[in-house]
Motif scaffolding. Sequence first.
Motif, short mmCIF file in Angstrom:
data_model
loop_
_atom_site.label_atom_id
_atom_site.label_comp_id
_atom_site.label_asym_id
_atom_site.label_seq_id
_atom_site.Cartn_x
_atom_site.Cartn_y
_atom_site.Cartn_z
N LEU A 142 51.80 42.30 32.99
CA LEU A 142 50.71 42.01 33.92
C LEU A 142 50.55 40.51 34.14
CD1 LEU A 142 47.98 44.39 32.43
CD2 LEU A 142 49.67 44.94 34.19
N SER A 143 49.98 40.16 35.28
CA SER A 143 49.60 38.76 35.52
C SER A 143 48.35 38.44 34.69
CB SER A 143 49.30 38.56 37.00
OG SER A 143 48.11 39.27 37.36
N GLY A 144 48.02 37.15 34.61
CA GLY A 144 46.83 36.75 33.88
C GLY A 144 45.57 37.39 34.42
N GLY A 145 45.45 37.42 35.76
CA GLY A 145 44.27 38.02 36.37
C GLY A 145 44.18 39.51 36.08
N GLN A 146 45.32 40.20 36.09
CA GLN A 146 45.33 41.63 35.78
C GLN A 146 44.96 41.87 34.31
OE1 GLN A 146 49.34 42.42 37.03
NE2 GLN A 146 48.71 43.17 39.05
N GLN A 147 45.47 41.00 33.42
CA GLN A 147 45.11 41.14 32.01
C GLN A 147 43.61 40.96 31.80
OE1 GLN A 147 47.70 39.46 28.89
NE2 GLN A 147 49.02 38.74 30.56
N GLN A 148 43.01 40.01 32.52
CA GLN A 148 41.58 39.81 32.35
C GLN A 148 40.79 40.99 32.91
OE1 GLN A 148 39.60 38.79 30.31
NE2 GLN A 148 39.39 36.58 30.69
N SER A 174 42.82 28.48 39.37
CA SER A 174 41.53 28.42 40.05
C SER A 174 41.26 29.63 40.94
CB SER A 174 41.42 27.13 40.87
OG SER A 174 42.47 27.05 41.83
N SER A 175 42.27 30.11 41.67
CA SER A 175 42.05 31.24 42.57
C SER A 175 41.77 32.52 41.80
CB SER A 175 43.25 31.42 43.51
OG SER A 175 44.42 31.72 42.76
N ILE A 176 42.51 32.76 40.72
CA ILE A 176 42.28 33.95 39.91
C ILE A 176 40.97 33.83 39.16
CG2 ILE A 176 43.19 35.42 38.08
CD1 ILE A 176 44.79 35.51 40.65
N MET A 181 35.26 35.56 38.43
CA MET A 181 33.83 35.25 38.50
C MET A 181 33.13 36.11 39.54
SD MET A 181 33.32 33.28 36.09
CE MET A 181 31.59 33.39 36.48
N LEU A 182 33.77 36.35 40.66
CA LEU A 182 33.18 37.24 41.67
C LEU A 182 33.01 38.65 41.11
CD1 LEU A 182 35.08 36.03 44.87
CD2 LEU A 182 32.62 35.81 44.43
N LEU A 183 33.99 39.08 40.31
CA LEU A 183 33.91 40.40 39.69
C LEU A 183 32.75 40.46 38.70
CD1 LEU A 183 34.98 43.21 39.08
CD2 LEU A 183 36.68 42.18 37.58
N LEU A 184 32.58 39.42 37.89
CA LEU A 184 31.47 39.41 36.94
C LEU A 184 30.12 39.41 37.67
CD1 LEU A 184 32.71 36.88 34.21
CD2 LEU A 184 32.61 39.37 34.06
N ARG A 185 30.04 38.65 38.75
CA ARG A 185 28.79 38.64 39.52
C ARG A 185 28.51 40.00 40.14
NH1 ARG A 185 27.79 33.83 43.70
NH2 ARG A 185 29.31 34.96 44.97
N GLU A 202 31.49 24.75 38.03
CA GLU A 202 31.67 25.60 39.21
C GLU A 202 31.43 27.06 38.87
OE1 GLU A 202 35.17 26.97 42.38
OE2 GLU A 202 35.55 25.37 40.91
N HIS A 203 32.02 27.52 37.77
CA HIS A 203 31.87 28.92 37.39
C HIS A 203 30.48 29.21 36.84
CE1 HIS A 203 36.53 29.31 37.02
NE2 HIS A 203 36.11 29.28 38.26
N ALA A 204 29.86 28.22 36.22
CA ALA A 204 28.49 28.41 35.74
C ALA A 204 27.53 28.70 36.88
CB ALA A 204 28.03 27.17 34.97
N ASN A 205 27.84 28.19 38.06
CA ASN A 205 26.97 28.39 39.22
C ASN A 205 26.97 29.83 39.72
OD1 ASN A 205 26.06 25.73 39.33
ND2 ASN A 205 27.77 25.07 40.62
N TYR A 206 27.90 30.65 39.25
CA TYR A 206 27.89 32.07 39.62
C TYR A 206 26.78 32.82 38.88
CZ TYR A 206 32.36 31.78 42.10
OH TYR A 206 33.37 31.49 43.00
#
Length: 223
Positions: A142-148, A174-176, A181-185, A202-206
């Motif tokens: 899996l890619s890193g994003g898929q693993q997360q 950054s893109s992943i 972060m969008l998924l967590l929100r 940047e991610h804290a602002n989510y």
Amino acid sequence: MIILEKVSKSFTTEHIETQALNAIDLEIDAGDFIAVTGPSGSGKSTLLNVLGLLEPINSGNYWFEGKNLNALSPNRQQLFRKKNIGFIFQNFNLIDELSVFENIELPLIYQGRERKARHHRVDELMERLGIAHRSSHMPQQLSGGQQQRVAIARALSGQPKIILADEPTGNLDSSIGKEVMLLLRELNAQGATILMVTHSKEHANYAGRLIQMKDGFHLQTQN
């Protein structure tokens, strides 16, 4: 939902004592999305470990839905953690020898869920997180994003009352990272309670609430 009252935690070596948390007061309500920021050594990871019952406190009280967790034995704390707390780690912490499906299913096995219910829950989460087509893949495929995404599904599988995320985008580009972060929100909007440690402003602002740690204290700076 969670109240920390004057919680302190120190670490002692042969020559020095380090105060990681110093009389912390904190309240977390159901449905909160909290980001904890601060410089290295400020107590962020210790706070996360205390909330996750991975580190015992030296003094103070930890209340979870009216239950004083300090009063529980280590074994009962472990059982409480399995039923109520989900973890998302920077390094994913997936088990290489298990498939995507099996990694997500593992917490449900620990909880003693029966097989049919486990499989229904895993299928539901894989579909929800867009990884159903990777069900039989191994983590290294899996890619890193898929693993997360798998790690997030695993954290959600036992339907915990709070998710503790430790630098969940730290090993992602950054893109992943933005995608996670969008998924967590989105999960928070659906009712999940999340506390996230991050170095990224940047991610804290989510998050809906920001706590800045410094020298073992916390200062709420944004709602």
